[in-house]
Design a protein around this motif. Sequence first.
Motif, PDB file in Angstrom:
ATOM      1  N   ASN A 211      -4.499  -5.977   9.975  1.00 28.06           N
ATOM      2  CA  ASN A 211      -4.177  -7.134   9.174  1.00 28.06           C
ATOM      3  C   ASN A 211      -2.494  -7.615   9.438  1.00 28.06           C
ATOM      4  O   ASN A 211      -2.139  -8.438   8.690  1.00 28.06           O
ATOM      5  CB  ASN A 211      -4.019  -6.420   7.691  1.00 28.06           C
ATOM      6  CG  ASN A 211      -5.481  -6.167   7.471  1.00 28.06           C
ATOM      7  OD1 ASN A 211      -5.689  -4.994   6.678  1.00 28.06           O
ATOM      8  ND2 ASN A 211      -6.263  -6.852   7.502  1.00 28.06           N
TER       9      ASN A 211
ATOM     10  N   ASP B  39       5.287  10.901   8.339  1.00 26.28           N
ATOM     11  CA  ASP B  39       5.311  10.892   7.065  1.00 26.28           C
ATOM     12  C   ASP B  39       3.778  10.804   6.484  1.00 26.28           C
ATOM     13  O   ASP B  39       3.001  10.186   7.005  1.00 26.28           O
ATOM     14  CB  ASP B  39       6.200   9.524   6.124  1.00 26.28           C
ATOM     15  CG  ASP B  39       7.507  10.168   6.075  1.00 26.28           C
ATOM     16  OD1 ASP B  39       7.843  11.211   5.755  1.00 26.28           O
ATOM     17  OD2 ASP B  39       8.112   9.339   6.484  1.00 26.28           O
TER      18      ASP B  39
ATOM     19  N   CYS C 173       4.148  -3.373   6.645  1.00 22.22           N
ATOM     20  CA  CYS C 173       3.293  -2.108   6.171  1.00 22.22           C
ATOM     21  C   CYS C 173       2.002  -2.362   5.959  1.00 22.22           C
ATOM     22  O   CYS C 173       1.322  -1.537   5.003  1.00 22.22           O
ATOM     23  CB  CYS C 173       4.060  -1.464   4.997  1.00 22.22           C
ATOM     24  SG  CYS C 173       5.846  -0.819   5.230  1.00 22.22           S
ATOM     25  N   THR C 174       1.286  -3.034   6.516  1.00 26.53           N
ATOM     26  CA  THR C 174      -0.279  -3.419   6.249  1.00 26.53           C
ATOM     27  C   THR C 174      -0.620  -2.274   7.555  1.00 26.53           C
ATOM     28  O   THR C 174      -0.252  -1.934   8.397  1.00 26.53           O
ATOM     29  CB  THR C 174      -0.728  -4.771   6.815  1.00 26.53           C
ATOM     30  OG1 THR C 174      -0.177  -5.033   8.186  1.00 26.53           O
ATOM     31  CG2 THR C 174       0.058  -5.740   6.110  1.00 26.53           C
TER      32      THR C 174
ATOM     33  N   GLY D  75       0.851  -1.118  -0.003  1.00 22.35           N
ATOM     34  CA  GLY D  75      -0.144   0.009  -0.076  1.00 22.35           C
ATOM     35  C   GLY D  75       0.870   1.088  -0.069  1.00 22.35           C
ATOM     36  O   GLY D  75       1.929   1.116  -0.517  1.00 22.35           O
ATOM     37  N   SER D  76       0.277   2.203   0.569  1.00 23.65           N
ATOM     38  CA  SER D  76       0.915   3.778   0.515  1.00 23.65           C
ATOM     39  C   SER D  76       2.277   3.426   1.207  1.00 23.65           C
ATOM     40  O   SER D  76       3.460   3.877   0.716  1.00 23.65           O
ATOM     41  CB  SER D  76       0.072   4.762   1.120  1.00 23.65           C
ATOM     42  OG  SER D  76      -1.115   4.748   0.694  1.00 23.65           O
TER      43      SER D  76
ATOM     44  N   SER E 235       5.481   6.924  12.512  1.00 26.13           N
ATOM     45  CA  SER E 235       5.852   7.967  11.486  1.00 26.13           C
ATOM     46  C   SER E 235       4.888   9.037  11.376  1.00 26.13           C
ATOM     47  O   SER E 235       3.797   8.992  11.498  1.00 26.13           O
ATOM     48  CB  SER E 235       5.709   7.075  10.177  1.00 26.13           C
ATOM     49  OG  SER E 235       6.180   7.842   9.242  1.00 26.13           O
TER      50      SER E 235
ATOM     51  N   ALA F  29      -0.759 -11.229   8.362  1.00 28.40           N
ATOM     52  CA  ALA F  29      -0.040 -11.009   7.358  1.00 28.40           C
ATOM     53  C   ALA F  29       1.539 -11.675   7.667  1.00 28.40           C
ATOM     54  O   ALA F  29       1.855 -12.461   6.661  1.00 28.40           O
ATOM     55  CB  ALA F  29       0.240  -9.434   7.053  1.00 28.40           C
TER      56      ALA F  29
HETATM   57  N1  LIG Z   1      -0.209   6.328   4.512  1.00 30.68           N
HETATM   58  C1  LIG Z   1       0.285   7.020   5.298  1.00 30.68           C
HETATM   59  O1  LIG Z   1       0.476   8.409   5.085  1.00 30.68           O
HETATM   60  C2  LIG Z   1       0.522   6.606   6.806  1.00 30.68           C
HETATM   61  C3  LIG Z   1       1.420   7.585   7.898  1.00 30.68           C
HETATM   62  C4  LIG Z   1       1.966   7.197   8.943  1.00 30.68           C
HETATM   63  C5  LIG Z   1       1.373   5.791   9.515  1.00 30.68           C
HETATM   64  N2  LIG Z   1       0.625   5.150   8.500  1.00 30.68           N
HETATM   65  C6  LIG Z   1       0.417   3.454   8.853  1.00 30.68           C
HETATM   66  O2  LIG Z   1       1.005   2.730   7.965  1.00 30.68           O
HETATM   67  C7  LIG Z   1       0.163   1.436   8.103  1.00 30.68           C
HETATM   68  C8  LIG Z   1      -0.090   1.205   6.449  1.00 30.68           C
HETATM   69  O3  LIG Z   1      -0.763   2.412   6.024  1.00 30.68           O
HETATM   70  P1  LIG Z   1      -0.964   2.632   4.561  1.00 30.68           P
HETATM   71  O4  LIG Z   1      -1.451   3.977   4.336  1.00 30.68           O
HETATM   72  O5  LIG Z   1       0.166   1.940   3.935  1.00 30.68           O
HETATM   73  O6  LIG Z   1      -2.106   1.505   4.315  1.00 30.68           O
HETATM   74  P2  LIG Z   1      -2.779   0.827   2.819  1.00 30.68           P
HETATM   75  O7  LIG Z   1      -2.339   1.847   1.794  1.00 30.68           O
HETATM   76  O8  LIG Z   1      -4.006   0.299   3.031  1.00 30.68           O
HETATM   77  O9  LIG Z   1      -1.789  -0.391   2.638  1.00 30.68           O
HETATM   78  C9  LIG Z   1      -1.820  -1.601   3.538  1.00 30.68           C
HETATM   79  C10 LIG Z   1      -1.361  -2.689   2.433  1.00 30.68           C
HETATM   80  O10 LIG Z   1      -1.341  -3.856   3.249  1.00 30.68           O
HETATM   81  C11 LIG Z   1      -1.868  -4.900   2.240  1.00 30.68           C
HETATM   82  N3  LIG Z   1      -2.129  -6.189   3.178  1.00 30.68           N
HETATM   83  C12 LIG Z   1      -2.969  -6.419   3.975  1.00 30.68           C
HETATM   84  N4  LIG Z   1      -3.068  -7.416   4.446  1.00 30.68           N
HETATM   85  C13 LIG Z   1      -2.072  -8.050   3.743  1.00 30.68           C
HETATM   86  C14 LIG Z   1      -1.383  -9.490   3.624  1.00 30.68           C
HETATM   87  N5  LIG Z   1      -2.034 -10.492   4.659  1.00 30.68           N
HETATM   88  N6  LIG Z   1      -0.518  -9.919   3.098  1.00 30.68           N
HETATM   89  C15 LIG Z   1       0.105  -8.813   2.274  1.00 30.68           C
HETATM   90  N7  LIG Z   1      -0.220  -7.397   2.215  1.00 30.68           N
HETATM   91  C16 LIG Z   1      -1.443  -7.330   3.015  1.00 30.68           C
HETATM   92  C17 LIG Z   1      -3.132  -4.120   1.663  1.00 30.68           C
HETATM   93  O11 LIG Z   1      -3.533  -5.033   0.522  1.00 30.68           O
HETATM   94  P3  LIG Z   1      -5.062  -5.259   0.138  1.00 30.68           P
HETATM   95  O12 LIG Z   1      -5.295  -3.695  -0.196  1.00 30.68           O
HETATM   96  O13 LIG Z   1      -5.177  -6.196  -0.850  1.00 30.68           O
HETATM   97  O14 LIG Z   1      -5.891  -5.275   1.633  1.00 30.68           O
HETATM   98  C18 LIG Z   1      -2.488  -3.009   1.580  1.00 30.68           C
HETATM   99  O15 LIG Z   1      -1.815  -3.019   0.172  1.00 30.68           O
HETATM  100  C19 LIG Z   1      -1.139   1.714   8.961  1.00 30.68           C
HETATM  101  O16 LIG Z   1      -1.000   1.409  10.167  1.00 30.68           O
HETATM  102  C20 LIG Z   1      -1.134   3.499   8.856  1.00 30.68           C
HETATM  103  O17 LIG Z   1      -1.795   4.049   9.895  1.00 30.68           O
HETATM  104  C21 LIG Z   1       0.186   5.580   7.225  1.00 30.68           C
END
Ligand SMILES: NC(=O)c1ccc[n+]([C@@H]2O[C@H](COP(=O)([O-])OP(=O)(O)OC[C@H]3O[C@@H](n4cnc5c(N)ncnc54)[C@H](OP(=O)(O)O)[C@@H]3O)[C@@H](O)[C@H]2O)c1
Length: 304
Positions: A84, A131, A79-80, A12-13, A129, A88
């Motif tokens: 999850n 970010d 990074c899920t 994901g992101s 983070s 994962a």
């Molecule tokens: N994005 C940000 O700006 C940011 C900033 C700080 C902290 N965070 C934290 O970082 C974490 C990740 O956030 P994100 O924004 O990257 O979320 P996201 O974009 O929803 O990405 C999560 C990814 O994990 C995958 N996933 C879930 N279960 C899995 C499994 N069993 N095996 C392999 N892949 C799996 C998902 O695939 P599917 O789509 O197929 O489910 C998705 O691609 C969260 O806790 C968030 O709060 C994010």
Amino acid sequence: MKSDNWYILGAGSMGCLWAASLCHKGEAPRLILRDSNYQQLKESHAPLKLTTAGQSFQYHVDVVSPETLNAPINRLIVCTKAQNALEAINSIKSHLTESGQILLLQNGMGSQQAINEAFPTQSVWAGSSTDGAYLAAPFEVCHAGQGETWIGPMTDNSVSVDRFNDLLSNFRLKVSPCDTIEQKLWEKLAINCCINGLTALFNCRNGELLDNGEKQAWLDLLMAETCSVLTALDIHTPSLKERVYGVCQATANNISSTCQDARQGRATELPFINGFLINKAENLSIPVNSHKQLMDQLRASGIN
Ligand SMILES: NC(=O)c1ccc[n+]([C@@H]2O[C@H](COP(=O)([O-])OP(=O)(O)OC[C@H]3O[C@@H](n4cnc5c(N)ncnc54)[C@H](OP(=O)(O)O)[C@@H]3O)[C@@H](O)[C@H]2O)c1
């Protein structure tokens, strides 16, 4: 392939951001996708695209799935979303080496503790983070907000920070070691548990919580209850009110990740944010009625 390659679980992101940043450094991270997503991405041969500070980059990253993994994993970044994370890691558990390193980048708390318990021989680290990243399309990540990530061990006897050196220097992302990562996680949780659920319930932008009316009154109650829990846990954070109001003002136009998840009918991370706080409060017999009422109303609105 090097035996200490970084593996990144979840594309994901954050997964794409960290993978691209490692590629930029000349490392060869491997991205682990669910079996169901793997085939499609593999067949598309799409490069990983990163847009940051007005520049765009492309990298060729190796993608794998639990089924196609064929090497031991010594270094893993998870990074899920929080809900999850354990499932994962369990899907690739048989490939994790006994003394491997696991870095968890989930928001909220609870998932890190569960994984730390489930993987006692591995060295489990957590990150917090600031970010900001989003996917413009699958495998196309935009690093929208340059922040900082603090990383630190979940247990005292974890390995030395040296094993994370290549994330700490000459790296596109700002990563800093932190001896008190649980405190850092609490500091972020304390802010998020006041803002995120409310924005989802009222389907509003962060700044709209400061409306001098119903939302702000509720925000103030959530902050007061959160402060009581932090005080009972002996967690000292700078003024929560200043920080929460500061975030609402500085990110007034932003739609929180929780509100975005709710709008799209996806599960939120609130059970690991407000849910974690409520559990702690109940163990300490501290009333957190506003947090409970918020979670009840969210559930009644179909937001989980
Ligand atoms: N994005 C940000 O700006 C940011 C900033 C700080 C902290 N965070 C934290 O970082 C974490 C990740 O956030 P994100 O924004 O990257 O979320 P996201 O974009 O929803 O990405 C999560 C990814 O994990 C995958 N996933 C879930 N279960 C899995 C499994 N069993 N095996 C392999 N892949 C799996 C998902 O695939 P599917 O789509 O197929 O489910 C998705 O691609 C969260 O806790 C968030 O709060 C994010």
